[in-house]
Design a protein around this motif. Sequence first.
Motif, PDB file in Angstrom:
ATOM      1  N   CYS A   7       1.064  -1.574   0.071  1.00 40.06           N
ATOM      2  CA  CYS A   7      -0.354  -0.148  -0.225  1.00 40.06           C
ATOM      3  C   CYS A   7       0.589   1.299  -0.390  1.00 40.06           C
ATOM      4  CB  CYS A   7      -1.129   0.176   1.148  1.00 40.06           C
ATOM      5  SG  CYS A   7      -1.590   1.579   1.808  1.00 40.06           S
ATOM      6  N   CYS A  10      -0.111   3.149   3.985  1.00 41.59           N
ATOM      7  CA  CYS A  10       0.550   1.661   4.786  1.00 41.59           C
ATOM      8  C   CYS A  10       1.943   1.329   4.850  1.00 41.59           C
ATOM      9  CB  CYS A  10      -0.627   2.089   5.759  1.00 41.59           C
ATOM     10  SG  CYS A  10      -1.095   0.292   5.096  1.00 41.59           S
ATOM     11  N   CYS A  27      -5.054   0.466  -0.002  1.00 39.84           N
ATOM     12  CA  CYS A  27      -4.917  -1.143   0.067  1.00 39.84           C
ATOM     13  C   CYS A  27      -6.752  -0.269   0.920  1.00 39.84           C
ATOM     14  CB  CYS A  27      -4.889  -1.808   1.582  1.00 39.84           C
ATOM     15  SG  CYS A  27      -4.599  -0.385   3.564  1.00 39.84           S
ATOM     16  N   CYS A  32      -6.197   4.711   4.852  1.00 39.84           N
ATOM     17  CA  CYS A  32      -5.725   4.879   3.431  1.00 39.84           C
ATOM     18  C   CYS A  32      -6.476   4.926   2.426  1.00 39.84           C
ATOM     19  CB  CYS A  32      -5.386   3.672   3.181  1.00 39.84           C
ATOM     20  SG  CYS A  32      -3.848   2.696   4.476  1.00 39.84           S
TER      21      CYS A  32
HETATM   22 ZN   LIG Z   1      -2.637   0.622   3.626  1.00 37.87          ZN
END
Ligand SMILES: [Zn+2]
Length: 141
Positions: A7, A10, A27, A32
């Motif tokens: 991702c 994150c 993600c 996010c």
């Molecule tokens: Zn993420």
Amino acid sequence: MARKRPCRVCGKWFEPHPRAGKRQRACGQEDCRRERHRRACVAWHEQHPDYDRERRLRDRVRVDATVGEPLARDPLAEIAWDAARDAVGLEAAVIVEETGKVLALWARDAVRQQAAEITRKLAKVLPRPARDEIAAGAGPP
Ligand SMILES: [Zn+2]
């Protein structure tokens, strides 16, 4: 199916949605997705720096004059000319306003000319009794 990828927000590995595939960069976590969206908005605004300023100016100079019959309205009344003058200066605003007046008069005359032309052509095509009925304003029996 796209392979797992990290991702971009994150850093955790995730499996992209089958429909999004390689295009998915964040993600599925709410934080996010929001952060990815926020970054996309920042990037878009960097690519379109004048968008918000232009939209605000359009809102300022446009008057909602949708009341009444469309053809009976003065199209020039849909512009807030004082706001336009503030934005572009007196000279440019006057030139644009006068150009608008010329175009409005041209359009009005062009429509009248077309109506007269249609009436002339109909007079040649319609039989005499039908023309008399139309002239007398007679409707169907
Ligand atoms: Zn993420």
